[in-house]
Enzyme design. Structure first.
Site, mmCIF file in Angstrom:
data_model
loop_
_atom_site.group_PDB
_atom_site.id
_atom_site.type_symbol
_atom_site.label_atom_id
_atom_site.label_comp_id
_atom_site.label_asym_id
_atom_site.label_seq_id
_atom_site.Cartn_x
_atom_site.Cartn_y
_atom_site.Cartn_z
ATOM 1 N N LEU A 193 0.827 -1.209 0.000
ATOM 2 C CA LEU A 193 0.000 0.000 0.000
ATOM 3 C C LEU A 193 0.860 1.257 0.000
ATOM 4 O O LEU A 193 1.912 1.303 0.654
ATOM 5 C CB LEU A 193 -0.931 0.000 1.211
ATOM 6 C CG LEU A 193 -1.867 -1.213 1.336
ATOM 7 C CD1 LEU A 193 -2.812 -1.021 2.509
ATOM 8 C CD2 LEU A 193 -2.646 -1.461 0.044
ATOM 9 N N GLY A 233 1.091 -9.304 6.444
ATOM 10 C CA GLY A 233 1.227 -8.504 7.656
ATOM 11 C C GLY A 233 1.417 -7.054 7.258
ATOM 12 O O GLY A 233 1.724 -6.739 6.104
ATOM 13 N N GLY A 234 1.225 -6.140 8.215
ATOM 14 C CA GLY A 234 1.368 -4.720 7.914
ATOM 15 C C GLY A 234 0.465 -4.326 6.761
ATOM 16 O O GLY A 234 -0.734 -4.625 6.762
ATOM 17 N N ASP A 235 1.054 -3.691 5.750
ATOM 18 C CA ASP A 235 0.262 -3.244 4.596
ATOM 19 C C ASP A 235 0.634 -4.035 3.339
ATOM 20 O O ASP A 235 0.549 -3.524 2.226
ATOM 21 C CB ASP A 235 0.428 -1.743 4.365
ATOM 22 C CG ASP A 235 1.876 -1.352 4.107
ATOM 23 O OD1 ASP A 235 2.766 -2.209 4.246
ATOM 24 O OD2 ASP A 235 2.123 -0.179 3.753
ATOM 25 N N GLU A 236 1.053 -5.292 3.523
ATOM 26 C CA GLU A 236 1.459 -6.148 2.410
ATOM 27 C C GLU A 236 0.429 -7.252 2.176
ATOM 28 O O GLU A 236 0.112 -8.030 3.078
ATOM 29 C CB GLU A 236 2.831 -6.773 2.683
ATOM 30 C CG GLU A 236 3.947 -5.736 2.794
ATOM 31 C CD GLU A 236 5.280 -6.361 3.143
ATOM 32 O OE1 GLU A 236 6.313 -5.720 2.876
ATOM 33 O OE2 GLU A 236 5.292 -7.483 3.695
#
Length: 319
Positions: A193, A233-236
């Protein structure tokens, strides 16, 4: 024996009989309370008549029925078995009744009132035979296992799904990668993102989580059902695409994903705007899951270096 003595003996017998009845009632009440407290339902089946004696009320209550609302008969029990489990349960029951198994035991589903599904651990053993050795009575227990099965399902869900978005997690993606690769052509898309950190910094992490949840729903809505959507995880995010893509086909798949990310998000304390950079690679025969991720990640960074918010299909030569 005189008439008075006989009258006294009858009176004594009546008192003794009444006392035995009280003791039996008290014992049954204590047994029912003990069984209810442990979650057990004690049952007895008269095989020739099909009559079931339920020693406490948990069986009907477990299926959502009021007392005496459903018949305590073998046929009623059999009709309550879940269609997908019925054959296996009845096979286990008759294997014991007909002497092929030392006891009856089955973990299965039952359909209660209004279609309610209940998981039951059912055990039983023949306790009486006729002179010819034919079984007459079976005694056993039911125990409601629905909470345990639901907990088991939740653990399985957590093992294979991202807890925030409900998408496939890394473990599930790696497993499905191997299966899909064996089945035929496969491409991997790596989605990172754009400007997501700005959302967390200005609107807070709670709003950031809300964006990720909404975006997961948008991805599922805009992609073909055979494409597996996951979150590392995170924005992946990762897409496993089980077909070969050329430059024309990749646009038809990637453009809706970009549009889903670029459309504004309404969150609790404002309006969030992000974008996405997408790298897509075909999977080669010798690629592991980590290999494919690295190549897709490398392709994605070509978009990052060229202004973000776009996609690329990075052609790869075997060897």
């Amino acid at each position: 024996m005189s008439e008075e003595a006989l009258r006294q003996q009858i009176l004594h017998l009546k008192k003794h009989n009444a006392r035995l009845k009280r003791l039996a009632h008290d014992a049954r009440r204590k047994l029912s309370a003990a069984l209810d407290g442990t979650g057990l339902c004690l049952w007895q089946l008269d095989i020739p008549s099909g009559k079931l004696v339920i020693f406490n009320r948990r069986w009907g209550a477990m299926l959502g029925f009021q007392p005496k609302e459903t018949q305590a008969r073998f046929d009623a029990w059999r009709e309550s078995l879940h269609p997908e489990d019925a054959d296996e349960v009845l096979r286990a029951f008759y294997d014991h009744i007909e002497g092929r198994a030392p006891w009856y035991e089955a973990l299965h589903r039952m359909i209660g009132k209004n279609g309610r599904i209940t998981w039951v651990l059912d055990r039983g053993r023949v306790c009486e035979w006729d002179e010819a050795g034919n079984p007459l009575r079976v005694i056993g227990t039911h125990i409601d296992m629905t909470k345990e099965k639901n907990y088991e399902a939740q653990l399985a869900l957590l093992a294979h799904h991202d807890p925030l978005t409900g998408l496939a997690n890394r473990h599930a993606l790696a497993t499905q990668f191997a299966n899909m690769k064996m089945a035929g052509a496969l491409c991997v898309a790596f989605i990172d993102l754009d400007n997501f950190k700005h959302v967390n910094d200005t609107l807070g992490h709670r709003s950031g989580d809300d964006v990720l949840i909404q975006l997961a729903h948008r991805f599922l809505a805009c992609l073909p059902p055979e494409v597996l959507v996951g979150r590392l995880g995170g924005d992946e995010f990762i897409l496993l695409i089980p077909f070969k893509l050329d430059q024309a086909a990749v646009a038809g798949l990637a453009e809706p994903v970009l549009a889903a990310a670029q459309q504004p998000f309404d969150v609790e304390n404002g309006n969030a705007r992000i974008g996405a950079s997408i790298g897509i690679v075909p999977v080669r025969e010798g690629d592991s899951f980590d290999d494919a991720l690295k190549h897709a990640d490398d392709a994605m960074y070509q978009i990052k270096r060229n202004g973000k918010q776009g996609f690329i299909l990075a052609e790869r030569v075997a060897g």
